[in-house]
Design a protein around this motif. Structure first.
Motif, mmCIF file in Angstrom:
data_model
loop_
_atom_site.group_PDB
_atom_site.id
_atom_site.type_symbol
_atom_site.label_atom_id
_atom_site.label_comp_id
_atom_site.label_asym_id
_atom_site.label_seq_id
_atom_site.Cartn_x
_atom_site.Cartn_y
_atom_site.Cartn_z
ATOM 1 N N ALA A 1 -9.040 11.891 1.462
ATOM 2 C CA ALA A 1 -8.285 11.908 2.710
ATOM 3 C C ALA A 1 -7.080 12.834 2.567
ATOM 4 C CB ALA A 1 -7.814 10.499 3.054
ATOM 5 N N ASN A 2 -6.739 13.519 3.638
ATOM 6 C CA ASN A 2 -5.548 14.347 3.614
ATOM 7 C C ASN A 2 -4.523 13.892 4.657
ATOM 8 O OD1 ASN A 2 -6.807 15.268 5.916
ATOM 9 N ND2 ASN A 2 -7.096 17.354 5.199
ATOM 10 N N THR A 3 -4.790 12.755 5.296
ATOM 11 C CA THR A 3 -3.832 12.172 6.225
ATOM 12 C C THR A 3 -4.078 10.667 6.342
ATOM 13 O OG1 THR A 3 -2.859 12.372 8.438
ATOM 14 C CG2 THR A 3 -5.239 12.536 8.289
ATOM 15 N N PHE A 4 -3.060 9.942 6.781
ATOM 16 C CA PHE A 4 -3.234 8.509 6.966
ATOM 17 C C PHE A 4 -2.399 8.032 8.143
ATOM 18 C CE2 PHE A 4 0.467 8.821 4.274
ATOM 19 C CZ PHE A 4 1.306 7.814 4.714
ATOM 20 N N ASN A 5 -2.729 6.858 8.630
ATOM 21 C CA ASN A 5 -2.024 6.251 9.751
ATOM 22 C C ASN A 5 -1.771 4.783 9.419
ATOM 23 O OD1 ASN A 5 -0.967 6.155 12.420
ATOM 24 N ND2 ASN A 5 -2.834 5.158 13.093
ATOM 25 N N ILE A 6 -0.590 4.289 9.783
ATOM 26 C CA ILE A 6 -0.246 2.886 9.563
ATOM 27 C C ILE A 6 -0.010 2.241 10.922
ATOM 28 C CG2 ILE A 6 1.406 1.285 8.549
ATOM 29 C CD1 ILE A 6 2.086 3.452 6.500
ATOM 30 N N THR A 7 -0.681 1.117 11.159
ATOM 31 C CA THR A 7 -0.467 0.374 12.399
ATOM 32 C C THR A 7 -0.239 -1.087 12.068
ATOM 33 O OG1 THR A 7 -2.846 0.029 12.679
ATOM 34 C CG2 THR A 7 -1.880 1.911 13.815
ATOM 35 N N HIS A 8 0.518 -1.761 12.948
ATOM 36 C CA HIS A 8 0.732 -3.189 12.763
ATOM 37 C C HIS A 8 0.929 -3.853 14.117
ATOM 38 C CE1 HIS A 8 4.941 -2.271 13.466
ATOM 39 N NE2 HIS A 8 5.200 -3.566 13.526
ATOM 40 N N ASN A 9 0.668 -5.130 14.141
ATOM 41 C CA ASN A 9 0.865 -5.933 15.334
ATOM 42 C C ASN A 9 1.975 -6.918 15.019
ATOM 43 O OD1 ASN A 9 0.772 -7.801 17.404
ATOM 44 N ND2 ASN A 9 -1.445 -7.700 17.596
ATOM 45 N N LYS A 10 3.066 -6.868 15.747
ATOM 46 C CA LYS A 10 4.215 -7.720 15.437
ATOM 47 C C LYS A 10 3.881 -9.208 15.532
ATOM 48 C CE LYS A 10 7.713 -4.350 16.548
ATOM 49 N NZ LYS A 10 8.926 -4.034 17.253
ATOM 50 N N ASN A 11 2.869 -9.571 16.281
ATOM 51 C CA ASN A 11 2.487 -10.975 16.414
ATOM 52 C C ASN A 11 1.537 -11.424 15.297
ATOM 53 O OD1 ASN A 11 3.983 -11.097 18.778
ATOM 54 N ND2 ASN A 11 2.233 -10.503 20.026
ATOM 55 N N GLN A 12 1.045 -10.493 14.516
ATOM 56 C CA GLN A 12 0.130 -10.779 13.415
ATOM 57 C C GLN A 12 0.855 -10.548 12.098
ATOM 58 O OE1 GLN A 12 -3.192 -11.671 13.754
ATOM 59 N NE2 GLN A 12 -3.022 -11.685 15.979
ATOM 60 N N SER A 13 0.279 -11.014 11.025
ATOM 61 C CA SER A 13 0.877 -10.781 9.711
ATOM 62 C C SER A 13 0.025 -9.797 8.913
ATOM 63 C CB SER A 13 1.025 -12.103 8.960
ATOM 64 O OG SER A 13 -0.249 -12.676 8.767
ATOM 65 N N GLU A 14 -0.495 -8.778 9.597
ATOM 66 C CA GLU A 14 -1.376 -7.817 8.946
ATOM 67 C C GLU A 14 -0.957 -6.389 9.290
ATOM 68 O OE1 GLU A 14 -5.378 -10.557 9.238
ATOM 69 O OE2 GLU A 14 -4.928 -9.141 10.830
ATOM 70 N N VAL A 15 -1.255 -5.493 8.369
ATOM 71 C CA VAL A 15 -1.024 -4.066 8.552
ATOM 72 C C VAL A 15 -2.341 -3.351 8.280
ATOM 73 C CG1 VAL A 15 0.181 -2.046 7.613
ATOM 74 C CG2 VAL A 15 1.414 -4.174 7.944
ATOM 75 N N ALA A 16 -2.670 -2.373 9.099
ATOM 76 C CA ALA A 16 -3.893 -1.598 8.900
ATOM 77 C C ALA A 16 -3.527 -0.184 8.450
ATOM 78 C CB ALA A 16 -4.705 -1.542 10.179
ATOM 79 N N LEU A 17 -4.143 0.257 7.364
ATOM 80 C CA LEU A 17 -4.004 1.627 6.874
ATOM 81 C C LEU A 17 -5.328 2.333 7.133
ATOM 82 C CD1 LEU A 17 -2.413 0.937 3.373
ATOM 83 C CD2 LEU A 17 -1.227 1.577 5.464
ATOM 84 N N SER A 18 -5.273 3.440 7.832
ATOM 85 C CA SER A 18 -6.481 4.226 8.102
ATOM 86 C C SER A 18 -6.321 5.585 7.440
ATOM 87 C CB SER A 18 -6.686 4.401 9.604
ATOM 88 O OG SER A 18 -6.828 3.158 10.226
ATOM 89 N N PHE A 19 -7.327 5.986 6.694
ATOM 90 C CA PHE A 19 -7.306 7.256 5.976
ATOM 91 C C PHE A 19 -8.359 8.180 6.574
ATOM 92 C CE2 PHE A 19 -5.816 3.950 3.181
ATOM 93 C CZ PHE A 19 -4.679 4.501 2.636
ATOM 94 N N ALA A 20 -7.986 9.436 6.779
ATOM 95 C CA ALA A 20 -8.909 10.393 7.386
ATOM 96 C C ALA A 20 -8.801 11.743 6.703
ATOM 97 C CB ALA A 20 -8.610 10.545 8.872
ATOM 98 N N HIS A 21 -9.848 12.507 6.871
ATOM 99 C CA HIS A 21 -9.877 13.895 6.391
ATOM 100 C C HIS A 21 -9.923 14.772 7.644
ATOM 101 C CE1 HIS A 21 -10.707 17.277 3.743
ATOM 102 N NE2 HIS A 21 -11.597 17.661 4.643
ATOM 103 N N ILE A 22 -8.867 15.559 7.856
ATOM 104 C CA ILE A 22 -8.801 16.432 9.025
ATOM 105 C C ILE A 22 -9.032 17.866 8.566
ATOM 106 C CG2 ILE A 22 -7.311 17.330 10.854
ATOM 107 C CD1 ILE A 22 -5.951 14.613 10.947
#
Length: 81
Positions: free
Chosen positions: A6-27
């Motif tokens: 991967a040469n890029t990544f994205n971090i997302t979270h939901n304030k009402n949840q206790s989880e974070v999602a990391l997404s990795f991509a090759h652009i």
């Protein structure tokens, strides 16, 4: 073909949840060549292929943040304000 790094990544979270999602991509830029009236034309477009997606708990996120802070500190960089 699925990329192997991967040469890029994205971090997302939901304030009402206790989880974070990391997404990795090759652009990358994909090139499509065509012949038109004796001339070679390149029609290019950016493509993003997902490599992986990871869901981390709140505890895992805190542990990852501590680890990254230690690594950056070991490099001699102060990231605190």
């Amino acid at each position: 073909m699925k990329p192997v790094f991967a040469n890029t990544f994205n971090i997302t979270h939901n304030k009402n949840q206790s989880e974070v999602a990391l997404s990795f991509a090759h652009i990358y830029t994909e090139h499509n060549f065509s012949m038109k009236q004796g001339a070679l034309t390149d029609v290019s477009a950016q493509v993003a292929d997902e490599v992986a997606s990871v869901l981390i708990t709140k505890e895992g996120t805190v542990a990852l943040a501590r680890l990254l802070n230690k690594i950056v500190s070991d490099w001699g960089i102060d990231i605190v304000g």
